[in-house]
Design a protein around this motif. Structure first.
Motif, PDB file in Angstrom:
ATOM      1  N   ARG A   1       0.790  -1.217   0.037  1.00  0.00           N
ATOM      2  CA  ARG A   1      -0.121  -0.007   0.024  1.00  0.00           C
ATOM      3  C   ARG A   1       0.852   1.257   0.098  1.00  0.00           C
ATOM      4  O   ARG A   1       1.979   1.103   0.038  1.00  0.00           O
ATOM      5  CB  ARG A   1      -0.959  -0.033   1.043  1.00  0.00           C
ATOM      6  CG  ARG A   1      -0.371   0.201   2.420  1.00  0.00           C
ATOM      7  CD  ARG A   1      -1.342   0.071   3.739  1.00  0.00           C
ATOM      8  NE  ARG A   1      -0.573  -0.135   4.874  1.00  0.00           N
ATOM      9  CZ  ARG A   1      -1.150   0.895   5.752  1.00  0.00           C
ATOM     10  NH1 ARG A   1      -1.974   1.509   5.808  1.00  0.00           N
ATOM     11  NH2 ARG A   1      -0.418   0.863   6.994  1.00  0.00           N
ATOM     12  N   VAL A   2       0.205   2.344  -0.134  1.00  0.00           N
ATOM     13  CA  VAL A   2       1.057   3.707  -0.197  1.00  0.00           C
ATOM     14  C   VAL A   2       0.409   4.407   0.942  1.00  0.00           C
ATOM     15  O   VAL A   2      -0.857   4.731   0.746  1.00  0.00           O
ATOM     16  CB  VAL A   2       0.885   4.377  -1.353  1.00  0.00           C
ATOM     17  CG1 VAL A   2       1.486   5.796  -1.611  1.00  0.00           C
ATOM     18  CG2 VAL A   2       1.690   3.455  -2.574  1.00  0.00           C
ATOM     19  N   ARG A   3       1.233   4.961   1.612  1.00  0.00           N
ATOM     20  CA  ARG A   3       0.795   5.865   2.631  1.00  0.00           C
ATOM     21  C   ARG A   3       0.990   7.524   2.231  1.00  0.00           C
ATOM     22  O   ARG A   3       1.863   7.952   2.300  1.00  0.00           O
ATOM     23  CB  ARG A   3       1.366   5.854   4.018  1.00  0.00           C
ATOM     24  CG  ARG A   3       1.365   4.508   4.710  1.00  0.00           C
ATOM     25  CD  ARG A   3       1.862   4.573   5.920  1.00  0.00           C
ATOM     26  NE  ARG A   3       1.703   3.207   6.766  1.00  0.00           N
ATOM     27  CZ  ARG A   3       2.393   2.485   7.461  1.00  0.00           C
ATOM     28  NH1 ARG A   3       3.821   2.871   7.594  1.00  0.00           N
ATOM     29  NH2 ARG A   3       1.946   1.543   8.067  1.00  0.00           N
ATOM     30  N   GLU A   4      -0.250   8.043   1.835  1.00  0.00           N
ATOM     31  CA  GLU A   4       0.107   9.422   0.985  1.00  0.00           C
ATOM     32  C   GLU A   4       0.447  10.393   2.012  1.00  0.00           C
ATOM     33  O   GLU A   4       0.181  10.583   3.295  1.00  0.00           O
ATOM     34  CB  GLU A   4      -1.077   9.927   0.345  1.00  0.00           C
ATOM     35  CG  GLU A   4      -1.643   8.739  -0.595  1.00  0.00           C
ATOM     36  CD  GLU A   4      -3.044   9.295  -1.291  1.00  0.00           C
ATOM     37  OE1 GLU A   4      -3.541  10.377  -1.142  1.00  0.00           O
ATOM     38  OE2 GLU A   4      -3.391   8.387  -2.246  1.00  0.00           O
ATOM     39  N   ARG A   5       1.645  11.413   1.700  1.00  0.00           N
ATOM     40  CA  ARG A   5       1.893  12.513   2.345  1.00  0.00           C
ATOM     41  C   ARG A   5       2.378  12.087   3.691  1.00  0.00           C
ATOM     42  O   ARG A   5       2.345  12.914   4.729  1.00  0.00           O
ATOM     43  CB  ARG A   5       1.079  13.476   2.325  1.00  0.00           C
ATOM     44  CG  ARG A   5       0.281  13.792   0.899  1.00  0.00           C
ATOM     45  CD  ARG A   5      -0.989  14.893   0.906  1.00  0.00           C
ATOM     46  NE  ARG A   5      -0.627  16.029   1.491  1.00  0.00           N
ATOM     47  CZ  ARG A   5      -0.185  17.221   1.371  1.00  0.00           C
ATOM     48  NH1 ARG A   5       0.037  17.147  -0.018  1.00  0.00           N
ATOM     49  NH2 ARG A   5      -0.164  18.254   2.040  1.00  0.00           N
TER      50      ARG A   5
ATOM     51  N   ALA B   1       4.791   7.432   1.600  1.00  0.00           N
ATOM     52  CA  ALA B   1       5.535   6.484   1.892  1.00  0.00           C
ATOM     53  C   ALA B   1       5.109   4.944   1.304  1.00  0.00           C
ATOM     54  O   ALA B   1       3.612   4.798   1.102  1.00  0.00           O
ATOM     55  CB  ALA B   1       5.438   6.033   3.476  1.00  0.00           C
ATOM     56  N   VAL B   2       5.713   4.204   0.638  1.00  0.00           N
ATOM     57  CA  VAL B   2       5.466   2.938   0.088  1.00  0.00           C
ATOM     58  C   VAL B   2       5.750   1.805   0.967  1.00  0.00           C
ATOM     59  O   VAL B   2       6.964   1.353   1.362  1.00  0.00           O
ATOM     60  CB  VAL B   2       6.179   2.717  -1.306  1.00  0.00           C
ATOM     61  CG1 VAL B   2       6.077   1.477  -1.950  1.00  0.00           C
ATOM     62  CG2 VAL B   2       6.146   3.989  -2.131  1.00  0.00           C
ATOM     63  N   VAL B   3       4.818   1.106   1.189  1.00  0.00           N
ATOM     64  CA  VAL B   3       4.957  -0.016   2.164  1.00  0.00           C
ATOM     65  C   VAL B   3       5.033  -1.329   1.402  1.00  0.00           C
ATOM     66  O   VAL B   3       4.233  -1.549   0.351  1.00  0.00           O
ATOM     67  CB  VAL B   3       3.526  -0.325   3.191  1.00  0.00           C
ATOM     68  CG1 VAL B   3       3.856  -1.419   4.109  1.00  0.00           C
ATOM     69  CG2 VAL B   3       3.459   1.185   4.010  1.00  0.00           C
ATOM     70  N   MET B   4       6.097  -2.181   1.690  1.00  0.00           N
ATOM     71  CA  MET B   4       6.197  -3.305   0.536  1.00  0.00           C
ATOM     72  C   MET B   4       6.330  -4.457   1.261  1.00  0.00           C
ATOM     73  O   MET B   4       6.860  -4.401   2.714  1.00  0.00           O
ATOM     74  CB  MET B   4       7.640  -3.105  -0.233  1.00  0.00           C
ATOM     75  CG  MET B   4       7.599  -1.756  -1.098  1.00  0.00           C
ATOM     76  SD  MET B   4       9.122  -1.554  -1.917  1.00  0.00           S
ATOM     77  CE  MET B   4       8.700  -2.665  -3.267  1.00  0.00           C
TER      78      MET B   4
END
Length: 140
Positions: free
Chosen positions: A121-125, A133-136
């Protein structure tokens, strides 16, 4: 040679952290706190230290807390060696999943993808400069 991080490495590690991460760098006290925990695993490479990495173990999951290579040592495979060490340790602790968070646009994201990490997922701003933030994640 990758080895366990010790208290005497903290000054050098904190300097690398400041050089790599700037305003979001950890304080030396943060590294002291991490080394004091039983559920953490931190390693360094080199003498002098050129890079470091840390893992939070909570089987069946683990999270990459941090990984950085001094700018002068980047591009030679040290980051990949540190990441492989974390992956191997997580597996040895019976973890089945490994997660990390990377600032969008960070070239390290390409390395993570080469190791099989996929965007969860992506945590915007998320960051102070409003970068995502890109969660991998990686199935072990």
């Amino acid at each position: 040679m990758i080895r366990a991080m010790k208290w005497w490495d903290i000054e050098t590690v904190a300097a690398i952290d400041a050089e790599v991460f700037g305003a979001t760098a950890w304080t030396p006290e943060s590294f002291w706190g991490e080394l004091a925990r039983d559920d953490r695993y931190y390693v360094v490479d080199g003498d002098p230290v050129r890079g470091y990495a840390g893992l939070w173990l909570s089987p069946p999951d683990a999270d990459v807390q941090t990984i950085a290579v001094a700018p002068a040592a980047q591009g030679g495979g040290l980051g990949a060696a540190l990441l492989q060490n974390l992956i191997d340790h997580a597996r040895s602790q019976e973890c089945r999943r490994l997660h990390l968070e990377v600032k969008a646009g960070n070239p390290a994201q390409d390395m993570y993808e080469r190791f099989g990490f996929r965007v969860v997922r992506v945590r915007e701003r998320y960051y102070p400069d409003f970068t995502d933030a890109v969660v991998m994640g990686l199935e072990l």
